[in-house]
Write an enzyme that holds these catalytic residues in place. Structure first.
Site, short mmCIF file in Angstrom:
data_model
loop_
_atom_site.label_atom_id
_atom_site.label_comp_id
_atom_site.label_asym_id
_atom_site.label_seq_id
_atom_site.Cartn_x
_atom_site.Cartn_y
_atom_site.Cartn_z
CG ASP A 88 22.77 -38.62 -22.04
OD1 ASP A 88 22.39 -38.74 -20.84
OD2 ASP A 88 21.96 -38.52 -22.99
CD GLU A 153 17.08 -37.09 -19.62
OE1 GLU A 153 15.94 -36.75 -19.24
OE2 GLU A 153 17.85 -36.29 -20.20
#
Lengths: 457, 457
Positions: A88, A153
């Site tokens: 991500d 994250e």
């Protein structure tokens, strides 16, 4: 049969094309409208692993975004390395400040410009390609490897720790390998052995129940924007010392040895200031810039908004104001405890003319890795062979909270083998990653895996 | 031949339909993309005057938005009233807080909801309809009238004063009539004899030359949002006293008589607080709420922005922060001088770790009208006849800088005959104007013009 390093040399263009494919997916985890893009990025990685015919390849669903898992464990008597990364990325805004589109990778002067180029698609992809360099050349993997690549994250990994706890056996390993940090300087291989933690808060100050005319009500009704500023101003004193009671209670003071090590790191403060176009650095009194940026806790306003923000002049006394405020933490500060202290203190600063609400975003623990760990030594050796330069061990100011979680749940140290640079502008417009660092990263990763068995015995 | 008051009674629905037509035009002067809408509103008023066959009807172009002028002067020996108003409006944002579209007038519980319903389309339109009530019934206008309706009030009337100065002869008059203020309370006719002035500033604080990662740089590089808050917090002390050196130098202190008059005004502080949903009022220590809101100077943050303002948590150390800050002024503060003092002080508060830029938006002088002026007395009498209640004379906290300019350039007093209410939410979502006040405004205006000749002799 060619060697892994030969394979890497021969496949540079293919690797770049594959990385670009991943970078084109706007897998922004903070944006709830981007769920499909997150899936697309996860599926891309799954197909990468399937193409390598690893023992196990699996996409684990979570209440949020999926975790991509893969493993290949041919050895009973060799170390197992768990490679962690995230697919991500941060939002790309402000988009107007990008020189090329954030999700259309563009190469200029040897740099790949794209959101995620460095953080962390580019860096974590190096390990996928390193594994490929063994498998596709028919060379046996020198150690056992497991991959765990997450999609959350940038929103604080809310589902990763529960996943670790639930799959402790599956994830059993001897160390974690992470490439999500920066080298100390260009061509200067570095291993980060310390990371700061994070507590991220949001403050809302509400005054009157609607926007008011500042002429009619100004002077008689408290202005929530003035109050918000006054609260924020009270959070640090003129020496940069954070004023939240109890904030420093669990901070382990820097030792003389720590401070000597910091002082010996190569650092040009003039160049640092010039690069940022600032006249002076600023921070907690009594500490150097490097200490302030990596080994001391901080408090920063990350965002603030309220009232009229467009062209011209609107005479409004706004109903409310908001700010996002985060604190970087150092050992042994606890993010939950700090968040609580922040909340209590901000609430105590609020006058009874307004309503103040403090909420908590994700947080993370600080960490420091044992410098005597054999994995660190193997990593340093691999770096030195590929970069032909001695490795620096440093502490970094950013947060990778999962490092503390790996230690707690799996009982292992992490090796933070960063291939990026602080000039990569991660989290900023024009994020970039040097092509040469991408290639050297793949080579260093492959060499590290080759060296590890001898260091472990 | 029917009387003007009979005509008004008979044409109420027609008047509302015409007002709605004007309210549907989004003539937002602060928005440079709305130039055509401004022209449309001006043309609507021109056609209204042309329909009345006044002596002169003319649209004057300016470097900004046009000024609509009309006059009808049948008498050599009677007073001339210059009626001033503005057809531009404030922006409608935040649009999501409107219960009905800002530019589609909607009636609910006797209130017209629309941007400009009160400020100032609805209020100024009463005088157009009052004149119509004489002309269309074949009654001679009792006095001479001149209209001057501008399209730049909400951006500080940058072209009005030059226009006044250039057309001093054309605009020669005995008084100015303005309906752009509020009644003291519902059904409580009020004449405003004092107005605050305004200095409106914008502050930009620039730190590093790009958004930075708050983990990598936080603690070592000054955060412009923290600095912005610290500067703002220093502008007032804990007693609400503005800390800009010299700020109060020219403030005429309230006399005992002033303070007694304020104390005698009907005011329910509990209701005031309940309406705004605040626990406590807040302002300069030693003054009452009414004094703070109308006769003492203020400093309010009207808007603030910088960094990450969306969903979730972005760990950015932003490159810059901005705030709009305005000060309401009282006699004899000078807006230019105050703007200069503000700029100097804010610049002096800026640390050399950032760059601070202070710019000035429009300002305006405060004013107080002579309570013995015959025009005020005629206005009070007209109000009392239509509302059947004694008029209150009050000072208001808002700014109509043009009142001071009329005095200076044309040498005349202004009569501030407000038909609105403070609950009209001007400059806010769901701005409104009571239908009954619109009608009573037209009637009061017509009656005022009838009464004026006898008061002037």
């Amino acid at each position: 049969m060619s060697t892994p390093q030969e394979y890497i040399e021969a496949n540079k263009e293919k690797f770049i094309e594959e990385l670009f494919e991943l970078l084109r997916i706007p897998s922004v985890s903070t944006d709830s409208s981007k769920k499909q893009e997150i899936q697309k990025a996860a599926n891309f990685l799954i197909s990468q692993f399937e193409n390598l015919e690893l023992d196990t390849v699996k996409k684990f669903d979570t209440p949020g975004h999926p975790i991509v898992y893969a493993e290949h464990c041919p050895h009973e008597d060799r170390p197992t390395v768990l490679i962690y990364g995230h697919y991500d990325v941060q939002p790309s805004d402000p988009d107007e400040l990008w020189d090329s589109p954030a999700f259309e990778p563009t190469v200029k002067n040897g740099l790949i410009y794209a959101r995620g180029a460095s953080d962390d698609k580019g860096q974590s992809f190096t390990h996928v390609k390193a594994i490929e360099s063994f498998i596709k050349t028919g060379n046996e993997l020198p150690v056992n490897i497991k991959f765990i690549l997450e999609g959350e994250e940038e929103i604080g990994s809310p589902n990763l720790v529960p996943f670790l706890e639930e799959h402790e056996d599956l994830l059993a390993c001897d160390m974690v390998l992470i490439s999500d940090t920066a080298m100390f300087a260009e061509d200067q291989p570095s291993i980060t052995y310390g990371l700061r933690g994070l507590a991220y808060m949001e403050v809302e100050v509400v005054g009157p129940n609607r926007d008011l005319h500042s002429g009619v009500y100004g002077g008689a009704v408290e202005n929530p924007l003035n109050v918000l500023c006054e609260i924020i101003a009270k959070l640090k004193d003129e020496n940069g010392v954070i004023q939240i009671p109890g904030f420093y209670d669990n901070v382990i003071p820097l030792t003389e040895a720590d401070r000597t090590a910091f002082a010996q790191l190569p650092f040009d403060e003039e160049e640092y200031k010039n690069t940022l176009d600032i006249k002076e650095v600023h921070g907690e009194k009594g500490y150097s810039t490097l200490e302030r940026a990596s080994a001391r806790p901080t408090l920063d306003v990350n965002g603030i908004w309220g009232g009229y923000q467009k062209e011209g002049a609107k005479t409004v006394l706004p109903s409310k104001g908001n700010a996002k405020i985060s604190m970087r933490l150092v050992p042994d500060q606890d993010p939950k405890q700090i968040a609580g202290l922040f909340k209590k203190h901000v609430e105590s600063l609020a006058p009874n003319t307004v309503k103040v609400t403090v909420t908590e975003h994700h947080g993370g623990h600080p960490s420091v890795t044992d410098l005597n760990f054999y994995g660190l030594k193997a990593g340093a050796k691999a770096f030195e062979e590929i970069y032909d330069k001695e490795v620096l061990f440093s502490r970094e100011g950013g947060s990778i909270p999962i490092v503390a979680d790996f230690k707690r749940v799996l009982g292992v140290e992490s090796i933070l083998m960063g291939f990026g640079l602080t000039s990569n502008a991660i989290h900023s417009p024009n994020e970039n990653f040097a092509i040469k660092d991408f290639y050297r990263g793949i080579k260093t990763s492959a060499r590290f895996l080759e060296l590890l068995p001898e260091y472990s015995s």
